[in-house]
Write a protein that holds these residues in place. Structure first.
Motif, PDB file in Angstrom:
ATOM      1  N   THR A 143     -29.483   4.886  32.747  1.00 25.45           N
ATOM      2  CA  THR A 143     -29.311   5.707  31.540  1.00 25.45           C
ATOM      3  C   THR A 143     -30.416   5.426  30.531  1.00 25.45           C
ATOM      4  O   THR A 143     -30.959   6.345  29.912  1.00 25.45           O
ATOM      5  CB  THR A 143     -27.937   5.450  30.904  1.00 25.45           C
ATOM      6  N   ALA A 144     -30.756   4.138  30.383  1.00 28.65           N
ATOM      7  CA  ALA A 144     -31.824   3.769  29.452  1.00 28.65           C
ATOM      8  C   ALA A 144     -33.165   4.353  29.907  1.00 28.65           C
ATOM      9  O   ALA A 144     -33.953   4.852  29.092  1.00 28.65           O
ATOM     10  CB  ALA A 144     -31.908   2.252  29.346  1.00 28.65           C
ATOM     11  N   GLN A 145     -33.428   4.292  31.224  1.00 28.47           N
ATOM     12  CA  GLN A 145     -34.666   4.863  31.756  1.00 28.47           C
ATOM     13  C   GLN A 145     -34.709   6.377  31.538  1.00 28.47           C
ATOM     14  O   GLN A 145     -35.753   6.937  31.183  1.00 28.47           O
ATOM     15  CB  GLN A 145     -34.779   4.551  33.245  1.00 28.47           C
ATOM     16  N   LEU A 146     -33.559   7.030  31.761  1.00 26.99           N
ATOM     17  CA  LEU A 146     -33.489   8.472  31.559  1.00 26.99           C
ATOM     18  C   LEU A 146     -33.764   8.846  30.108  1.00 26.99           C
ATOM     19  O   LEU A 146     -34.506   9.789  29.820  1.00 26.99           O
ATOM     20  CB  LEU A 146     -32.104   8.982  31.970  1.00 26.99           C
ATOM     21  N   THR A 147     -33.148   8.110  29.212  1.00 20.48           N
ATOM     22  CA  THR A 147     -33.354   8.372  27.781  1.00 20.48           C
ATOM     23  C   THR A 147     -34.823   8.230  27.413  1.00 20.48           C
ATOM     24  O   THR A 147     -35.385   9.048  26.677  1.00 20.48           O
ATOM     25  CB  THR A 147     -32.502   7.403  26.935  1.00 20.48           C
ATOM     26  N   LYS A 148     -35.458   7.183  27.965  1.00 24.61           N
ATOM     27  CA  LYS A 148     -36.875   6.954  27.686  1.00 24.61           C
ATOM     28  C   LYS A 148     -37.735   8.093  28.228  1.00 24.61           C
ATOM     29  O   LYS A 148     -38.650   8.582  27.558  1.00 24.61           O
ATOM     30  CB  LYS A 148     -37.314   5.622  28.303  1.00 24.61           C
ATOM     31  N   ILE A 255     -37.068  12.476  36.440  1.00 20.65           N
ATOM     32  CA  ILE A 255     -35.812  12.568  35.697  1.00 20.65           C
ATOM     33  C   ILE A 255     -34.678  13.031  36.611  1.00 20.65           C
ATOM     34  O   ILE A 255     -33.578  12.471  36.602  1.00 20.65           O
ATOM     35  CB  ILE A 255     -35.977  13.528  34.504  1.00 20.65           C
ATOM     36  N   THR A 256     -34.952  14.055  37.428  1.00 22.05           N
ATOM     37  CA  THR A 256     -33.938  14.576  38.350  1.00 22.05           C
ATOM     38  C   THR A 256     -33.485  13.513  39.340  1.00 22.05           C
ATOM     39  O   THR A 256     -32.279  13.359  39.608  1.00 22.05           O
ATOM     40  CB  THR A 256     -34.485  15.798  39.115  1.00 22.05           C
ATOM     41  N   ASN A 257     -34.442  12.755  39.902  1.00 20.65           N
ATOM     42  CA  ASN A 257     -34.095  11.704  40.859  1.00 20.65           C
ATOM     43  C   ASN A 257     -33.240  10.612  40.219  1.00 20.65           C
ATOM     44  O   ASN A 257     -32.295  10.116  40.830  1.00 20.65           O
ATOM     45  CB  ASN A 257     -35.370  11.093  41.452  1.00 20.65           C
ATOM     46  N   LEU A 258     -33.596  10.256  38.978  1.00 16.96           N
ATOM     47  CA  LEU A 258     -32.803   9.238  38.270  1.00 16.96           C
ATOM     48  C   LEU A 258     -31.395   9.752  37.979  1.00 16.96           C
ATOM     49  O   LEU A 258     -30.423   9.009  38.106  1.00 16.96           O
ATOM     50  CB  LEU A 258     -33.496   8.844  36.965  1.00 16.96           C
ATOM     51  N   ASP A 260     -29.756  12.004  39.740  1.00 16.22           N
ATOM     52  CA  ASP A 260     -29.034  12.032  41.019  1.00 16.22           C
ATOM     53  C   ASP A 260     -28.566  10.632  41.405  1.00 16.22           C
ATOM     54  O   ASP A 260     -27.423  10.459  41.871  1.00 16.22           O
ATOM     55  CB  ASP A 260     -29.933  12.608  42.118  1.00 16.22           C
ATOM     56  N   GLU A 261     -29.455   9.648  41.211  1.00 16.17           N
ATOM     57  CA  GLU A 261     -29.077   8.275  41.538  1.00 16.17           C
ATOM     58  C   GLU A 261     -27.943   7.802  40.645  1.00 16.17           C
ATOM     59  O   GLU A 261     -26.991   7.161  41.115  1.00 16.17           O
ATOM     60  CB  GLU A 261     -30.285   7.342  41.392  1.00 16.17           C
ATOM     61  N   ARG A 262     -28.039   8.116  39.358  1.00 15.44           N
ATOM     62  CA  ARG A 262     -26.971   7.696  38.439  1.00 15.44           C
ATOM     63  C   ARG A 262     -25.649   8.368  38.782  1.00 15.44           C
ATOM     64  O   ARG A 262     -24.586   7.729  38.766  1.00 15.44           O
ATOM     65  CB  ARG A 262     -27.364   8.039  36.996  1.00 15.44           C
ATOM     66  N   GLN A 263     -25.711   9.675  39.115  1.00 15.09           N
ATOM     67  CA  GLN A 263     -24.500  10.393  39.480  1.00 15.09           C
ATOM     68  C   GLN A 263     -23.871   9.812  40.735  1.00 15.09           C
ATOM     69  O   GLN A 263     -22.650   9.636  40.813  1.00 15.09           O
ATOM     70  CB  GLN A 263     -24.819  11.877  39.690  1.00 15.09           C
ATOM     71  N   SER A 264     -24.710   9.484  41.714  1.00 20.70           N
ATOM     72  CA  SER A 264     -24.211   8.927  42.966  1.00 20.70           C
ATOM     73  C   SER A 264     -23.553   7.568  42.738  1.00 20.70           C
ATOM     74  O   SER A 264     -22.448   7.313  43.216  1.00 20.70           O
ATOM     75  CB  SER A 264     -25.365   8.794  43.970  1.00 20.70           C
TER      76      SER A 264
END
Length: 586
Positions: A143-148, A255-258, A260-264
C-alpha cells in the motif's frame, strides 16, 4: 462454562415490574423491548461517565477524526437464572476489537473457549498470529509503495504531456486537413477551367490535349503530396505519443501489478481470517463465515462480517450457555458522512453482512413476527380522483405498496386491476415509497403508458410534496439540495450519499409553517431517486432534520409524514395540460 470476565451485567435498578419478552427480537425490524431500552440507557450512562478508554464520538466541539459507533445490548438469563445484559459494539472501538466490559470479538471468544477446554493450540495460534502479522505488514508495504507510485510527479507529468500531445496532434491534423480541402477545391477549379479552355479551342486540339494531360498529372501529384504530408504529420505525432505512452505504461503497469499482488494477498489473508470466525448457533453447531455465505448471491463474506454488535453478542451468549431474550442496537455519536445515523436512535441489524449470519445463529430460536410481512394497508382505501378512458389519478394511502412485493401482493397495481378491469398494459407509470401517501398517475392503456412514461423520463412532469419535519427549521425560507444518492449495499433499501458513485439528485424546498417544534414545508424533486426526499431532509448536508415518522432515517411514528400533494402533466392523448391537487391529512 467460559468465564464471563464481567461481560454479564446485572441491571442497576429493579426490574420487578418488567415482563420478560415472549419471543426473541426479529433483528431486522423491531421495536426495542422495555428491558432493552433500560439496558441501553444504562450503557449510555456508562459511555458518558467511564474513563478507562477514550474514543472521540464527535459529541463535543472536537470533530477531528471523530466517528460515531453502533452499540448493542443483549438481554440474557445466566445459569443462575439471573436476568442481565451483555453489551457490544460494531467494528473497532478506540482502535481495538475487544475493549473493557464489552463482549470480545468472535475469534477471541473462540480462543477463550479453546483455552477453557484445555486444548493445546498455543503453537498453532502463535504461528497463525505471526503469519497474519507478516502478511499484514507485507500488504501495508505494498500500500505504501502504491501510494508513492500514484503520487509520483512523473506520472502526473506524463499524463499531462500525453493529453497535450493528443490535443496538439488533433489540432495540427485538422489544420492540414483544412489546407488539403482548400487545395483540393483550387485543383478542382483549375481542372474545370482547363477543360473549358480545351473545349472552346478547336485549332490546336492535339497540343492542348497534351497540355491538359500534363496539368492533370501535376494536379494528381499535388494531391498525392498533400496526402503524403498528412501521413507524415500523423506518423510524426504518433511517434511522440507512442514514446510518451510507453513511458506512462511502464509506471501504470507497475501500479497495476502492485494492485493485483495486494488484492491477491489480501484475499488470501481475508480467507484465513474468516476461518477464525466459527459462528455457533443454539444447538452448539459451528459454521465458518465462508460456509455461511456460500449460498448467498455474493458467495463470499463482505469485509467486516462477524464484527457487528449483534453476532458478537449472540456468539458470546451461546458460548456461555446464556439464554438470549431480546436485543437492540443504537447509534452513539456523530453520523457518518454517507449514511444517516441519528444519535441514540435504534437501528436494525444490517442485511448485507448480518442477515446470513444471524439466520444461521438464530436457527431454532422463536422470534417475533417479521413486521415487514404484515400488510398494514389492507383496510385502507385507494381513492380514484380522476378517470377517463386512458388514464387515472389515485390517492395512494400510506403503507400501501405501488407494485406487488416479494411477500405482500396487495398494491396500487393489483387494486387497479380489480377496480378497473378494462385496464391493460403495465398500469404503473411511476412509484411512491410504501410509506408515502399521495397522488399517483395510472395508465389504463399501453399507448397511454408509453406517452406518460416519456414525460417522466424527460422530467416534464411537475410534482410537489408536503412534509412535516422533526425540529424547527431556522434557516432561509426556501432553498435547494443537491446530494448524489446510491443504494446502501449492506442495508437495503436504505440509500447513502456518495460523491463518487451516486446519481445526481436535486430537490427544492419551501417553508410553509412551524407547528410547535416541527417544520412543515413543500418539497419539489427535480430528479426521482429512491428515498430522495427522505435522505435530503435527514442528511447533515441537507436539512439535517428527518421527516416525522421516518423509520429508516429518523424515528418511527404513527406514519411517515410525507405526501405527494400535487402533480401537473400533459394528457397522453389530448396533450392538454392537466393538474391535480390532494391535500395531506397532517
Amino acid at each position: 462454562m467460559l468465564k464471563t470476565e464481567n461481560c454479564f451485567i446485572p441491571f442497576k435498578s429493579s426490574i420487578e415490574n418488567y415482563s420478560l419478552p415472549e419471543y426473541f427480537t426479529f433483528p431486522f425490524y423491531y421495536e426495542p423491548h422495555p428491558l432493552c431500552v433500560l439496558a441501553a440507557k444504562e450503557l449510555q450512562d456508562y459511555l458518558l461517565s467511564q474513563t478507562t478508554w477514550q474514543h472521540n464520538f464527535g459529541l463535543g466541539d472536537n470533530k477531528d477524526n471523530a466517528s460515531g459507533k453502533m452499540f448493542g445490548v443483549l438481554l440474557v438469563e445466566n445459569g443462575q437464572k439471573e436476568i442481565g445484559y451483555l453489551t457490544g459494539f460494531s467494528g473497532k472501538l478506540c482502535g481495538e476489537y475487544t475493549v473493557g466490559r464489552f463482549v470480545p470479538s468472535v475469534p477471541e471468544t473462540e480462543q477463550r473457549v479453546k483455552q477453557h477446554e484445555e486444548v493445546d493450540n498455543k503453537v498453532s495460534e502463535l504461528l497463525f498470529s505471526q503469519q497474519f502479522d507478516r502478511e499484514q505488514l507485507a500488504i501495508n508495504e505494498l500500500t505504501a509503495q502504491l501510494t508513492k507510485l500514484e503520487n509520483n510527479p512523473q506520472l502526473k507529468a506524463l499524463n499531462h504531456e500525453l493529453t497535450f500531445l493528443i490535443d496538439e496532434c488533433q489540432t495540427d491534423v485538422t489544420k492540414h486537413q483544412a489546407l488539403m480541402a482548400v487545395n483540393r477545391k483550387a485543383r478542382k477549379i483549375r481542372r474545370a477551367e482547363a477543360e473549358q479552355i480545351f473545349a472552346s479551342n478547336t485549332n490546336s486540339q492535339e497540343k492542348d490535349n497534351e497540355a491538359l494531360t500534363q496539368l492533370f498529372a501535376l494536379l494528381a501529384k499535388e494531391s498525392v503530396h498533400d496526402k503524403n504530408q498528412l501521413k507524415a504529420l500523423k506518423q510524426q505525432w504518433q511517434q511522440k505519443i507512442d514514446e510518451t505512452q510507453k513511458a506512462l505504461n511502464i509506471l501504470e503497469n507497475e501500479i497495476t501489478n502492485l494492485k493485483d499482488e495486494r488484492q491477491s494477498r489480501s484475499s488470501v489473508l481475508q480467507n484465513q481470517l474468516f476461518q477464525q470466525y466459527q459462528m455457533v448457533n443454539k444447538a452448539g453447531c459451528t459454521q465458518s463465515l465462508q460456509d455461511i455465505f456460500k449460498p448467498t448471491p455474493q458467495q463470499i463474506p463482505p469485509s467486516g462480517s462477524g464484527d457487528c454488535a449483534a453476532p458478537k453478542l449472540i456468539q458470546y451468549a451461546f458460548r456461555n450457555n446464556f439464554k438470549i431474550l431480546a436485543m437492540a442496537e443504537f447509534w452513539w455519536g456523530m453520523s457518518p458522512k454517507s449514511e444517516i445515523r441519528q444519535h441514540k436512535n435504534y437501528y436494525p441489524a444490517c442485511s448485507g453482512k448480518c442477515e446470513p449470519i444471524l439466520n444461521w445463529m438464530l436457527d431454532g430460536i422463536a422470534q417475533d413476527e417479521n413486521p415487514l410481512l404484515v400488510n398494514t394497508a389492507h383496510a385502507k382505501t385507494l381513492e380514484i380522483l380522476y378517470q377517463d378512458d386512458v388514464m387515472a389519478i389515485v390517492n395512494k394511502p400510506n403503507d400501501l405498496l405501488s407494485v406487488p412485493g416479494k411477500n405482500i401482493q396487495d398494491s396500487v397495481q393489483t387494486r387497479i386491476k380489480q377496480l378497473i378491469p378494462s385496464a391493460t398494459g403495465p398500469i404503473i407509470v411511476h412509484r411512491l415509497d410504501m410509506s408515502t401517501s399521495g397522488l399517483m398517475v395510472i395508465a389504463l392503456t399501453k399507448r397511454a403508458h408509453k406517452q406518460l412514461q416519456k414525460q417522466f423520463i424527460a422530467r416534464t412532469v411537475t410534482k410537489r410534496y408536503v412534509a412535516l419535519l422533526e425540529g424547527k427549521l431556522t434557516c432561509t425560507p426556501k432553498g435547494e439540495i443537491a446530494l448524489p444518492l446510491t443504494g446502501d449495499f449492506y442495508n437495503r433499501p436504505r440509500q447513502i450519499v456518495c460523491e463518487e458513485s451516486g446519481k445526481p439528485a436535486h430537490t427544492t424546498w419551501e417553508l410553509i409553517e412551524h407547528i410547535d417544534n416541527k417544520t412543515k414545508l413543500y418539497l419539489s424533486p427535480k430528479t426521482g431517486r429512491t428515498h430522495q426526499l427522505r435522505v435530503h431532509c435527514a442528511h447533515p448536508l441537507g436539512l439535517n432534520m428527518p421527516i416525522l415518522g421516518d423509520d429508516l432515517y429518523g424515528n418511527k411514528s404513527t406514519r411517515l409524514h410525507l405526501h405527494a400533494e400535487s402533480i401537473s402533466l400533459s394528457h397522453p392523448i389530448t396533450k392538454e395540460e392537466i393538474s391535480f391537487h390532494c391535500p395531506a391529512e397532517f
